[in-house]
Enzyme design. Structure first.
Site, PDB file in Angstrom:
ATOM      1  CE  LYS A   1       4.388   2.102   6.061  1.00 11.23           C
ATOM      2  NZ  LYS A   1       3.031   1.718   6.074  1.00 11.23           N
TER       3      LYS A   1
ATOM      4  N   GLY B   1      -4.845   3.582   1.466  1.00 10.70           N
ATOM      5  CA  GLY B   1      -6.442   3.823   1.426  1.00 10.70           C
ATOM      6  C   GLY B   1      -7.534   3.566   0.567  1.00 10.70           C
TER       7      GLY B   1
ATOM      8  CB  ALA C   1      -0.025   1.530   0.361  1.00  9.41           C
ATOM      9  N   GLY C   2      -2.960   0.092  -0.657  1.00 12.40           N
ATOM     10  CA  GLY C   2      -3.679  -0.239  -1.987  1.00 12.40           C
ATOM     11  C   GLY C   2      -4.338  -1.309  -1.884  1.00 12.40           C
TER      12      GLY C   2
ATOM     13  CB  THR D   1      -7.364   0.906   4.568  1.00 12.21           C
ATOM     14  OG1 THR D   1      -6.796   2.164   5.107  1.00 12.21           O
ATOM     15  CG2 THR D   1      -9.036   1.564   4.302  1.00 12.21           C
TER      16      THR D   1
END
Length: 257
Positions: free
Chosen positions: A98, A159, A185-186, A208
């Site tokens: 990644k 995050g 992400a997010g 996260t």
């Protein structure tokens, strides 16, 4: 028939990919990873403490059978990312990587120029490259042209838990490139994961949202269900949106009419 998907030579059934950071402790991480049903877990190569052995090592707590996806988190130049990817392969983590090249420390948005530069080098070296990128269709196409095996546009800043801020661009990316699109992400909750899958994403990667939940294990289960539900909804095909109502039953032949 199993609903499988693949990246390069690697085939998977679960469409949820998970991370290893921010958990309160290793036992909680282990239980959450197992509860997620994920087959792929990403590990930050630069944050691995190779001096720790046995139960002190993060790697010892990853459930057996999970595929390691080393990442180049905390790399701010193409050169750093390339070196980190090579280190991951030297540690026998495989050819998948990644790829992250961060351009801004506050937002953690990617450095697109450095990302493409690093991707070209790593592809030539035989890596199967999965780049973390912004939600720009033009950049996604350039990464595909560079030889990346997939593209991983952000749903929102890493995050942040803001969910998918620009689903329209994500949809355009999915229509623009031929390689798999994984939303990365997010994501903040299960409905975000479901939406990503409903849009047509091949898979969703998160860390996260699970690790910092009040109950990481329960959230891992929720994310698994969200991804599976969103995928089924995508395959089933949603009805068109309409401005006006449409009765479920015929209006003709009513009793008393």
């Amino acid at each position: 028939m199993a609903d499988t998907w693949s990246i390069g030579a690697h085939a998977f059934t679960s469409r949820l990919l998970v991370g290893t950071g921010k958990y309160p402790d290793f036992p909680t991480m282990q239980r959450a990873l197992a509860a997620s049903g994920a087959e792929v877990v990403t590990v930050a190569v630069r944050r691995l403490d190779l001096s720790k052995k046995g139960e002190e090592s993060l790697l010892a707590w990853i459930p057996k059978g999970m595929k390691l996806l080393p990442n180049t988190a905390a790399c701010f130049t193409a050169e750093e990312a390339i070196r980190t990817a090579r280190l991951g392969r030297e540690l026998e983590m495989g050819d998948l990587v990644k790829l992250e090249v961060i351009g801004d420390r506050r937002t953690l948005f990617p450095d697109v120029e450095g990302l493409i530069q690093a991707a070209k080098v790593l592809v030539k070296e035989g890596f199967t490259v999965l780049p973390y990128t912004n939600d720009d269709p033009v950049t996604a196409k350039k990464l595909e042209d560079a030889g990346c095996a997939a593209v991983m546009p952000l749903g929102a800043p890493i995050g942040s838990g803001l969910g998918l801020r620009n689903p329209y661009n994500l949809r355009i990316i999915m229509e623009t490139v031929q390689v798999p699109v994984l939303v990365d992400a997010g994501v903040g909750t299960a409905s975000d994961a479901a939406l990503a899958m409903e849009l047509g994403a091949v898979a969703v990667l998160m860390n996260t949202a699970i690790a910092e939940a009040k109950d990481p294990v329960l959230m891992a289960e929720a994310m698994r269900a969200g991804v599976e539900g969103g995928r089924k909804a995508f395959l089933a095909g949603r009805i068109p949106m309409k401005l006006h109502a449409a009765a479920s039953s015929p209006m003709s032949g009513l009793i008393g009419s």
